[in-house]
Structure formats: C-alpha cells, structure tokens
Enzyme design. Structure first.
Site, PDB file in Angstrom:
ATOM      1  CB  SER A 178       4.772  42.438  45.896  1.00  0.00           C
ATOM      2  OG  SER A 178       5.359  42.803  47.120  1.00  0.00           O
ATOM      3  CG  ASP A 251      12.735  40.644  46.028  1.00  0.00           C
ATOM      4  OD1 ASP A 251      12.745  41.779  46.534  1.00  0.00           O
ATOM      5  OD2 ASP A 251      11.687  40.038  45.736  1.00  0.00           O
ATOM      6  CG  HIS A 285       9.890  43.684  45.045  1.00  0.00           C
ATOM      7  ND1 HIS A 285       9.690  42.419  45.569  1.00  0.00           N
ATOM      8  CD2 HIS A 285       8.701  44.341  45.207  1.00  0.00           C
ATOM      9  CE1 HIS A 285       8.452  42.317  46.027  1.00  0.00           C
ATOM     10  NE2 HIS A 285       7.831  43.468  45.806  1.00  0.00           N
TER      11      HIS A 285
END
Length: 326
Positions: A178, A251, A285
C-alpha cells in the site's frame, strides 16, 4: 491484555507470551502470585524458533531517531553478511520527538502468517522489519520534502545494518504494501540504494488521488508540483533496478485501484526498465485466498533471489526501450 472475571477485580485473565513461548491465557487472583493456566496452545511452528530478532535504534543524518526490528535466519553465523530486505510503511509526524518513539516489542512471540515479509527470513535473508520512515514537518506542507526524507531514512537503515556486520551493501532489497509500495517505487526512482523492490497494492500516480492521500490536506490543484514530485509514475524512466508489482484485482481501497499498477508497469516497461506485474483475481487490498497467499510468497522469493541474493552485478539492469520482464 487483561480481562476481568469479577466486577471487583478480584479475578482476572492475562495474556502471556515470550520470544520462545506462544501466547496463552492465565487466570489470576488479586493478592496472590499463583496463576492457573486457562489455555495450553502449543508452538504452531517450532521450526521458526531458531529465528532471532532484535530491536535496533539509530539516527538519520538530520538527527531524527529511527528504529527497525532485525530478523535473522535460524542458521545465522555472527559476522556473516546476508542479502537484506528493508520493509517499511512511512508515517507522518509534526515533530522529530514523536517520530522517534519506538512501538512494539522484541519480546513478542515470532509468528509468520499470510503474505508476511518475514517468510523471507526462512529463505536466508536478513529482514529490517518496520524500518521507520517518518515524514516530519508542518502538516500542511510536510510532503514537499517526502522524497528527501524517505531516502534519508532508507540510507540510515542500510548504513546501520552494514555497520552491524549483518547486511551486504551490494545485496539490499526493499518492499512494502500500500503506502509502503508507494515508498518502494519512489526509493527505486530517486536513489541507488537498492538492487530490487517488491511493491504490493500501491498507488504510484498521485494525480489519480487528486483530493489528498494519507494525511495530505491539499488537493492536486492547490499543490500540483508536490503531487507530481511524489508520483513515481512521473519518474518511471528513472526506475532502473527491477521492481515486482503485485495487485489484487478487486482492490477496494479508494486510492489503490489496480490501474495504478497497470499504468506504472506500462511506463517502466516502455522506458526499458525491468518490471513484472502480478494480478491476483478476486483479491481486495489485502490477499486472503490460499492460492493468492502462496503465489505472492512464491513471487517475492523468486524476485529477491534473482535480483538481490544472486544479483548479477552492481550495475543497474536495464533492457532496450519497449522490453522488460512480464
């Protein structure tokens, strides 16, 4: 962790663990040193007990205190220099004192689960885990110096690991998930500290997050130069060391839609860099499916083995424009 068994606090439960003992729960009675074991969970992975870890503190060139947790393989011999991975996630702070506070504890029981970067320790790597990468300054403008600060923090971590006799400066990799992936791409674009990187589920073009990111308060239209400066996509031609991009195709994080990795892959490849892009179907994610977890670890180990552990030379590897690894 403490849970009351009686309203008056006369009986309560605590959680106990150590570097060699797995977490278990104990029953206590106030005023007594005796305890009763509530659980007897065995060590789920005794083969990991040889792994050692150590909290290491040091300073950046500007005096900001930093830290990382150093993990070493079970068969490590003192003085041996290992291929090393720096794994991090930048955080923002308004002052150096707050940024230098140490979180976590080296006395926790070591476990490795899911897509954890600590799996690399079992493959012969030293891992500088949770290497602190503070971005310090006025909350309204701190990202103006984001690049300079993360590069300085990365250099300080590497210098410390080399000074300790653990890391081989010619075999250092970097990775993150991330915002850590965003950091990874920027470090490869703006420094020559690393031989390769792994970036998972990241955002690389900040014009696609125009109303802010992390704690950034300004919009793209208020600070266009900063948005361009911190976007590694804009410096794809400078990413000459190999980078592995991994992204879940479902995601659901607003700033890290898969197009971020797709476009960075195309930009690096078009400029002659070495890049691999791995898509994980149906993953959000974070990656949860067994197949996705195993494939992510497989890709990370293969990538770092090829470009860090068995690095061909200290010269950045490139291909002709339009080439790349796919």
């Amino acid at each position: 962790m403490t849970v009351l068994l009686a309203d008056d606090g006369s009986r309560f439960i605590t959680r106990h663990e150590s570097p060699t003992g797995p977490p278990n729960f104990l029953i206590h009675s106030a005023g007594s040193q005796e305890t009763t074991a509530l659980t007897h969970f065995p060590d789920p992975a005794p083969q990991l007990r040889g792994i050692t870890k150590q909290l290491v503190t040091y300073k950046r060139d500007d005096g900001v205190p930093l830290s990382f947790t150093l993990y070493l393989p079970a068969n490590y011999k003192k003085g041996e220099r290992l291929p090393t991975i720096v794994w991090a996630y930048p955080l923002e702070f308004s002052d150096a004192g707050t940024a230098g506070q140490v979180a976590g504890s080296p006395n926790r029981f070591t476990t490795i689960g899911g897509i954890s970067q600590l799996f690399l320790v079992t493959q012969g790597y030293a891992v500088l885990d949770d290497a602190t990468m503070p971005v310090i300054g006025d909350p309204d403008t701190m990202n103006n110096t984001y690049i300079e600060q993360v590069v300085a923090s990365a250099k300080a971590a590497i210098d410390k690991a080399v000074e300790m006799g653990v890391a081989d400066r010619d075999r250092i990799g970097v990775g993150g998930h991330s915002y850590g992936a965003f950091m990874t791409a920027n470090l490869l674009a703006h420094s020559d500290l690393f031989r390769a990187g792994v970036a998972r589920s990241g955002a690389y073009n900040r014009t696609l997050t125009p109303f802010g990111f992390q704690s950034e308060r300004r919009t793209l239209w208020e600070a266009p130069e900063m948005y361009m400066k911190v976007s590694p996509f804009m410096y794809a031609d400078k990413i000459k060391h190999p980078i592995l991009l991994i992204h879940g195709m479902a995601d659901d994080n607003s700033g890290t839609f898969p197009i971020q990795s797709e476009r960075l892959y195309q930009a690096i490849k078009g400029n002659g860099g070495i890049v691999r892009y791995v898509q994980l179907p149906y993953e959000a994610h974070g990656y949860l499916g067994r197949e996705s977890v195993e494939h992510t670890l497989y890709e990370m180990v293969n990538w770092f083995d090829k470009w860090v552990k068995n690095a061909p030379s200290s010269t950045p590897a490139t291909t002709t424009a339009g080439g790349g690894t796919n």
